[in-house]
Design a protein around this motif. Structure first.
Motif, PDB file in Angstrom:
ATOM      1  N   ARG A 117       0.993  -1.180   0.058  1.00 30.83           N
ATOM      2  CA  ARG A 117       0.181  -0.073  -0.095  1.00 30.83           C
ATOM      3  C   ARG A 117       0.734   1.388   0.061  1.00 30.83           C
ATOM      4  O   ARG A 117       0.183   2.257  -0.190  1.00 30.83           O
ATOM      5  CB  ARG A 117      -0.860   0.005   1.204  1.00 30.83           C
ATOM      6  N   MET A 118       2.010   1.045   0.432  1.00 35.04           N
ATOM      7  CA  MET A 118       2.925   2.302   0.301  1.00 35.04           C
ATOM      8  C   MET A 118       3.480   2.793  -1.184  1.00 35.04           C
ATOM      9  O   MET A 118       3.674   2.065  -1.971  1.00 35.04           O
ATOM     10  CB  MET A 118       4.236   1.945   1.024  1.00 35.04           C
ATOM     11  N   GLY A 119       3.207   3.980  -1.407  1.00 35.99           N
ATOM     12  CA  GLY A 119       3.719   4.757  -2.410  1.00 35.99           C
ATOM     13  C   GLY A 119       4.721   5.764  -2.311  1.00 35.99           C
ATOM     14  O   GLY A 119       4.815   5.995  -1.085  1.00 35.99           O
ATOM     15  N   LEU A 120       5.231   6.479  -3.378  1.00 35.59           N
ATOM     16  CA  LEU A 120       6.327   7.263  -3.226  1.00 35.59           C
ATOM     17  C   LEU A 120       5.759   8.480  -2.138  1.00 35.59           C
ATOM     18  O   LEU A 120       6.628   9.027  -1.354  1.00 35.59           O
ATOM     19  CB  LEU A 120       6.755   7.811  -4.522  1.00 35.59           C
ATOM     20  N   SER A 121       4.648   8.905  -2.553  1.00 33.23           N
ATOM     21  CA  SER A 121       4.028   9.946  -1.717  1.00 33.23           C
ATOM     22  C   SER A 121       4.143   9.663  -0.031  1.00 33.23           C
ATOM     23  O   SER A 121       4.373  10.786   0.708  1.00 33.23           O
ATOM     24  CB  SER A 121       2.725  10.514  -2.043  1.00 33.23           C
ATOM     25  N   ASP A 122       3.949   8.431   0.160  1.00 38.21           N
ATOM     26  CA  ASP A 122       3.854   8.082   1.711  1.00 38.21           C
ATOM     27  C   ASP A 122       5.550   8.222   2.089  1.00 38.21           C
ATOM     28  O   ASP A 122       5.658   8.701   3.338  1.00 38.21           O
ATOM     29  CB  ASP A 122       3.609   6.567   1.822  1.00 38.21           C
ATOM     30  N   TYR A 123       6.471   7.844   1.429  1.00 40.13           N
ATOM     31  CA  TYR A 123       7.868   7.835   1.774  1.00 40.13           C
ATOM     32  C   TYR A 123       8.214   9.550   1.673  1.00 40.13           C
ATOM     33  O   TYR A 123       8.865   9.756   2.735  1.00 40.13           O
ATOM     34  CB  TYR A 123       8.729   7.130   0.780  1.00 40.13           C
ATOM     35  N   GLY A 155      11.917  -0.543   1.067  1.00 35.26           N
ATOM     36  CA  GLY A 155      10.753  -1.244   1.176  1.00 35.26           C
ATOM     37  C   GLY A 155      10.435  -2.172   0.152  1.00 35.26           C
ATOM     38  O   GLY A 155       9.991  -3.301   0.189  1.00 35.26           O
ATOM     39  N   GLU A 156      11.001  -1.924  -1.030  1.00 34.42           N
ATOM     40  CA  GLU A 156      10.520  -2.934  -2.093  1.00 34.42           C
ATOM     41  C   GLU A 156      11.297  -4.165  -2.004  1.00 34.42           C
ATOM     42  O   GLU A 156      10.916  -5.380  -2.437  1.00 34.42           O
ATOM     43  CB  GLU A 156      10.498  -2.124  -3.809  1.00 34.42           C
ATOM     44  N   LYS A 157      12.611  -4.071  -1.659  1.00 37.82           N
ATOM     45  CA  LYS A 157      13.556  -5.163  -1.294  1.00 37.82           C
ATOM     46  C   LYS A 157      12.620  -6.098  -0.361  1.00 37.82           C
ATOM     47  O   LYS A 157      12.590  -7.357  -0.789  1.00 37.82           O
ATOM     48  CB  LYS A 157      14.728  -4.920  -0.995  1.00 37.82           C
ATOM     49  N   ILE A 158      12.319  -5.519   0.695  1.00 32.99           N
ATOM     50  CA  ILE A 158      11.413  -6.468   1.762  1.00 32.99           C
ATOM     51  C   ILE A 158      10.120  -6.859   1.152  1.00 32.99           C
ATOM     52  O   ILE A 158      10.022  -8.190   1.425  1.00 32.99           O
ATOM     53  CB  ILE A 158      11.507  -5.469   3.052  1.00 32.99           C
ATOM     54  N   ARG A 159       9.617  -6.160   0.384  1.00 37.42           N
ATOM     55  CA  ARG A 159       8.254  -6.526  -0.091  1.00 37.42           C
ATOM     56  C   ARG A 159       8.589  -7.822  -1.131  1.00 37.42           C
ATOM     57  O   ARG A 159       7.783  -8.849  -0.888  1.00 37.42           O
ATOM     58  CB  ARG A 159       7.455  -5.676  -0.733  1.00 37.42           C
ATOM     59  N   LYS A 160       9.746  -7.846  -1.949  1.00 39.61           N
ATOM     60  CA  LYS A 160       9.847  -8.793  -2.955  1.00 39.61           C
ATOM     61  C   LYS A 160      10.553 -10.001  -2.003  1.00 39.61           C
ATOM     62  O   LYS A 160      10.227 -11.057  -2.473  1.00 39.61           O
ATOM     63  CB  LYS A 160      10.895  -8.352  -3.887  1.00 39.61           C
ATOM     64  N   THR A 161      11.097  -9.963  -1.150  1.00 38.00           N
ATOM     65  CA  THR A 161      11.574 -10.869  -0.431  1.00 38.00           C
ATOM     66  C   THR A 161      10.499 -11.688   0.253  1.00 38.00           C
ATOM     67  O   THR A 161      10.320 -12.918   0.322  1.00 38.00           O
ATOM     68  CB  THR A 161      12.554 -10.731   0.609  1.00 38.00           C
ATOM     69  N   ARG A 208      13.400  13.481   4.618  1.00 37.32           N
ATOM     70  CA  ARG A 208      13.674  14.630   4.661  1.00 37.32           C
ATOM     71  C   ARG A 208      14.170  15.195   3.519  1.00 37.32           C
ATOM     72  O   ARG A 208      13.886  16.461   3.204  1.00 37.32           O
ATOM     73  CB  ARG A 208      15.204  14.909   5.689  1.00 37.32           C
ATOM     74  N   THR A 209      14.550  14.349   2.571  1.00 42.99           N
ATOM     75  CA  THR A 209      14.636  14.782   1.036  1.00 42.99           C
ATOM     76  C   THR A 209      14.035  13.859   0.079  1.00 42.99           C
ATOM     77  O   THR A 209      13.928  12.635   0.512  1.00 42.99           O
ATOM     78  CB  THR A 209      16.239  14.964   0.735  1.00 42.99           C
ATOM     79  N   THR A 210      13.994  14.202  -1.292  1.00 44.13           N
ATOM     80  CA  THR A 210      13.477  13.375  -2.048  1.00 44.13           C
ATOM     81  C   THR A 210      14.573  12.142  -2.298  1.00 44.13           C
ATOM     82  O   THR A 210      13.663  11.061  -2.634  1.00 44.13           O
ATOM     83  CB  THR A 210      13.096  14.143  -3.364  1.00 44.13           C
ATOM     84  N   ASP A 211      15.607  12.495  -2.190  1.00 47.53           N
ATOM     85  CA  ASP A 211      16.712  11.176  -2.632  1.00 47.53           C
ATOM     86  C   ASP A 211      16.468  10.219  -1.507  1.00 47.53           C
ATOM     87  O   ASP A 211      16.431   9.241  -1.654  1.00 47.53           O
ATOM     88  CB  ASP A 211      18.141  11.821  -2.366  1.00 47.53           C
TER      89      ASP A 211
END
Length: 60
Positions: A21-27, A44-50, A32-35
């Motif tokens: 459910r997390m999207g870039l806007s949530d992160y 988060g994607e690495k954890i989701r994929k695992t 603190r920065t876009t980076d």
């Protein structure tokens, strides 16, 4: 670095759903920065994929 962690099946299931459910806007809202938001999203994607590899795939 390798981090090993134990989750109950329920924890893995609900965390997988959370990450789906997390999207870039949530992160971005928490970063603190876009980076930093992109780095958080990548982690988060690495954890989701695992979790998906272990059968915790949350279909849309």
């Amino acid at each position: 670095m390798i981090i090993t962690l134990e989750l109950t099946e329920k924890d893995a299931e609900v965390f997988s759903e959370f990450l789906k459910r997390m999207g870039l806007s949530d992160y971005t809202a928490k970063a603190r920065t876009t980076d930093e938001a992109y780095l958080m999203q990548d982690a988060g994607e690495k954890i989701r994929k695992t979790l998906a590899e272990y059968g915790f795939r949350q279909d849309n």
